[in-house]
Design an enzyme around this catalytic site. Structure first.
Site, PDB file in Angstrom:
ATOM      1  N   GLU A   8       0.763  -1.345   0.063  1.00 31.17           N
ATOM      2  CA  GLU A   8      -0.013  -0.063   0.033  1.00 31.17           C
ATOM      3  C   GLU A   8       0.871   1.242  -0.063  1.00 31.17           C
ATOM      4  O   GLU A   8       1.998   1.109   0.393  1.00 31.17           O
ATOM      5  CB  GLU A   8      -0.817  -0.163   1.127  1.00 31.17           C
ATOM      6  CG  GLU A   8      -2.198  -0.474   1.100  1.00 31.17           C
ATOM      7  CD  GLU A   8      -3.113   0.152   0.206  1.00 31.17           C
ATOM      8  OE1 GLU A   8      -2.872   1.095  -0.406  1.00 31.17           O
ATOM      9  OE2 GLU A   8      -4.582   0.172   0.372  1.00 31.17           O
ATOM     10  N   ASP A   9       0.520   2.318  -0.648  1.00 28.92           N
ATOM     11  CA  ASP A   9       1.080   3.610  -0.354  1.00 28.92           C
ATOM     12  C   ASP A   9       0.876   4.390   0.870  1.00 28.92           C
ATOM     13  O   ASP A   9       1.730   4.824   1.651  1.00 28.92           O
ATOM     14  CB  ASP A   9       0.705   4.615  -1.673  1.00 28.92           C
ATOM     15  CG  ASP A   9      -0.907   4.770  -1.602  1.00 28.92           C
ATOM     16  OD1 ASP A   9      -1.597   3.780  -1.179  1.00 28.92           O
ATOM     17  OD2 ASP A   9      -1.285   5.734  -2.057  1.00 28.92           O
ATOM     18  N   ARG A  67       0.163  12.851  -8.545  1.00 35.10           N
ATOM     19  CA  ARG A  67       0.813  11.731  -8.495  1.00 35.10           C
ATOM     20  C   ARG A  67       2.312  11.175  -8.967  1.00 35.10           C
ATOM     21  O   ARG A  67       2.779  10.556  -8.367  1.00 35.10           O
ATOM     22  CB  ARG A  67      -0.199  10.560  -9.178  1.00 35.10           C
ATOM     23  CG  ARG A  67      -1.640  10.318  -8.270  1.00 35.10           C
ATOM     24  CD  ARG A  67      -2.256   9.388  -9.010  1.00 35.10           C
ATOM     25  NE  ARG A  67      -3.667   9.095  -8.797  1.00 35.10           N
ATOM     26  CZ  ARG A  67      -4.197   8.437  -7.846  1.00 35.10           C
ATOM     27  NH1 ARG A  67      -3.489   7.970  -6.699  1.00 35.10           N
ATOM     28  NH2 ARG A  67      -5.444   8.387  -7.534  1.00 35.10           N
ATOM     29  N   PHE A  77      -2.070  16.400   5.163  1.00 35.86           N
ATOM     30  CA  PHE A  77      -2.423  15.998   3.825  1.00 35.86           C
ATOM     31  C   PHE A  77      -1.197  15.909   2.905  1.00 35.86           C
ATOM     32  O   PHE A  77      -0.597  16.988   2.368  1.00 35.86           O
ATOM     33  CB  PHE A  77      -3.343  16.906   3.134  1.00 35.86           C
ATOM     34  CG  PHE A  77      -4.171  16.502   1.883  1.00 35.86           C
ATOM     35  CD1 PHE A  77      -5.367  15.544   2.209  1.00 35.86           C
ATOM     36  CD2 PHE A  77      -3.710  16.537   0.596  1.00 35.86           C
ATOM     37  CE1 PHE A  77      -5.944  15.203   1.062  1.00 35.86           C
ATOM     38  CE2 PHE A  77      -4.268  16.015  -0.419  1.00 35.86           C
ATOM     39  CZ  PHE A  77      -5.480  15.176  -0.104  1.00 35.86           C
ATOM     40  N   ASP A  90      -4.431   5.079   6.221  1.00 32.24           N
ATOM     41  CA  ASP A  90      -5.070   5.890   7.299  1.00 32.24           C
ATOM     42  C   ASP A  90      -5.833   5.231   8.432  1.00 32.24           C
ATOM     43  O   ASP A  90      -5.602   4.856   9.225  1.00 32.24           O
ATOM     44  CB  ASP A  90      -5.791   6.934   6.364  1.00 32.24           C
ATOM     45  CG  ASP A  90      -4.781   7.744   5.769  1.00 32.24           C
ATOM     46  OD1 ASP A  90      -3.761   8.228   6.403  1.00 32.24           O
ATOM     47  OD2 ASP A  90      -5.054   8.418   4.684  1.00 32.24           O
TER      48      ASP A  90
HETATM   49  C1  PRP Z   1      -5.679   5.259  -0.298  1.00 33.26           C
HETATM   50  C2  PRP Z   1      -4.675   4.333  -0.224  1.00 33.26           C
HETATM   51  C3  PRP Z   1      -5.321   3.155   0.413  1.00 33.26           C
HETATM   52  C4  PRP Z   1      -6.527   4.113   1.259  1.00 33.26           C
HETATM   53  C5  PRP Z   1      -6.287   4.019   2.709  1.00 33.26           C
HETATM   54  O1  PRP Z   1      -6.254   5.022  -1.467  1.00 33.26           O
HETATM   55  O2  PRP Z   1      -3.922   3.751  -1.393  1.00 33.26           O
HETATM   56  O3  PRP Z   1      -5.945   2.271  -0.285  1.00 33.26           O
HETATM   57  O4  PRP Z   1      -6.514   5.292   0.700  1.00 33.26           O
HETATM   58  O5  PRP Z   1      -7.148   4.916   3.582  1.00 33.26           O
HETATM   59  P1  PRP Z   1      -7.934   4.100   4.682  1.00 33.26           P
HETATM   60  O6  PRP Z   1      -6.820   3.607   5.582  1.00 33.26           O
HETATM   61  O7  PRP Z   1      -8.509   5.367   5.346  1.00 33.26           O
HETATM   62  O8  PRP Z   1      -8.841   3.028   4.389  1.00 33.26           O
HETATM   63  P2  PRP Z   1      -7.339   5.944  -2.302  1.00 33.26           P
HETATM   64  O9  PRP Z   1      -8.826   5.762  -1.815  1.00 33.26           O
HETATM   65  O10 PRP Z   1      -6.886   7.469  -1.945  1.00 33.26           O
HETATM   66  O11 PRP Z   1      -7.360   5.567  -3.724  1.00 33.26           O
HETATM   67  P3  PRP Z   1      -5.753   5.811  -4.746  1.00 33.26           P
HETATM   68  O12 PRP Z   1      -4.891   4.834  -4.324  1.00 33.26           O
HETATM   69  O13 PRP Z   1      -6.279   5.404  -6.212  1.00 33.26           O
HETATM   70  O14 PRP Z   1      -5.460   7.343  -4.723  1.00 33.26           O
END
Ligand code: PRP
Length: 198
Positions: A121-122, A187, A174, A125
């Site tokens: 994962e990136d 990105r 953020f 949160d």
């Molecule tokens: C981001 C990230 C995780 C998620 C984490 O994805 O890649 O999948 O949010 O958030 P959480 O812990 O609150 O569930 P995002 O929905 O921003 O999609 P993206 O990777 O396409 O930008």
């Protein structure tokens, strides 16, 4: 790795009215940490006994993970057999994933039963996305299932999730860049910045 936020001169003025992006994690810091993570992962999966028939199977959740996955997979030494797959998900409903889970919009290409899966994962949160995805992956009976995240914003966590490998713990700010977006922008920044209003 723990980071303390640094205040530096903004180097980029965004097109979003009144917003600036302050450099937070440099390209060099990212590459260095990714190298350390890859080394640690390689050691652990060598010990786990991965083979070409049962390799380390890297799973990325699109789209934010793309730069991190790309760098991480190339930093894993070639004596550790590795394969890669991706999944795309979207929150159910008009609001957020907090209300009702996530829906798979692009499933994995290959089954994971009996495989050594490392979910990449990136950012983590709330942990809710990871919670849903881990439940889904566990039901497919991998031989092992661990999580590697580049960023951990633990201060906003709602669900306790076990992270085997973490690049940087970050405060509740953020962040954009290196895969992370604001309305699909930024990105492609090679570093991670904090988005602030002026
Ligand atoms: C981001 C990230 C995780 C998620 C984490 O994805 O890649 O999948 O949010 O958030 P959480 O812990 O609150 O569930 P995002 O929905 O921003 O999609 P993206 O990777 O396409 O930008």
């Amino acid at each position: 790795m723990l980071l303390t936020p640094v205040t530096t001169t903004p180097i980029e003025t965004s097109a979003e009215a009144g917003a600036i992006i302050e450099p937070f994690i440099t390209e060099e810091e990212l590459q260095s940490r990714v190298g350390e993570l890859a080394y640690e992962i390689a050691q652990d999966y060598r010990n786990l006994g991965v083979t070409p028939e049962q390799p380390l199977h890297l799973l990325g959740i699109l789209k934010g993970v793309v730069p991190f996955m790309s760098d991480l997979m190339r930093a894993i030494p070639t004596d550790v057999p590795a394969s890669v797959d991706f999944m795309a998900i979207t929150p159910y409903g008009p609001d957020t994933r907090r209300n009702g889970g996530v829906r798979v919009i692009k499933d994995l290409d290959d089954p994971i039963e009996g495989r050594h899966v490392l979910l990449v994962e990136d950012i983590v949160d709330t942990g809710l996305t990871l919670g849903y995805v881990m439940k889904l992956l566990r039901s497919r009976q991998p031989a092992s299932l661990r999580v590697c995240t580049l960023l951990d914003r633990a201060s906003v966590r709602l669900l306790d999730v076990r992270l085997a490998y973490t690049g940087f713990e970050i405060p509740d700010q953020f962040v954009v860049g290196y895969g992370l977006d604001y309305r699909e922008r930024y990105r492609n920044l090679p570093y991670i910045g904090v988005m602030k209003s002026q």
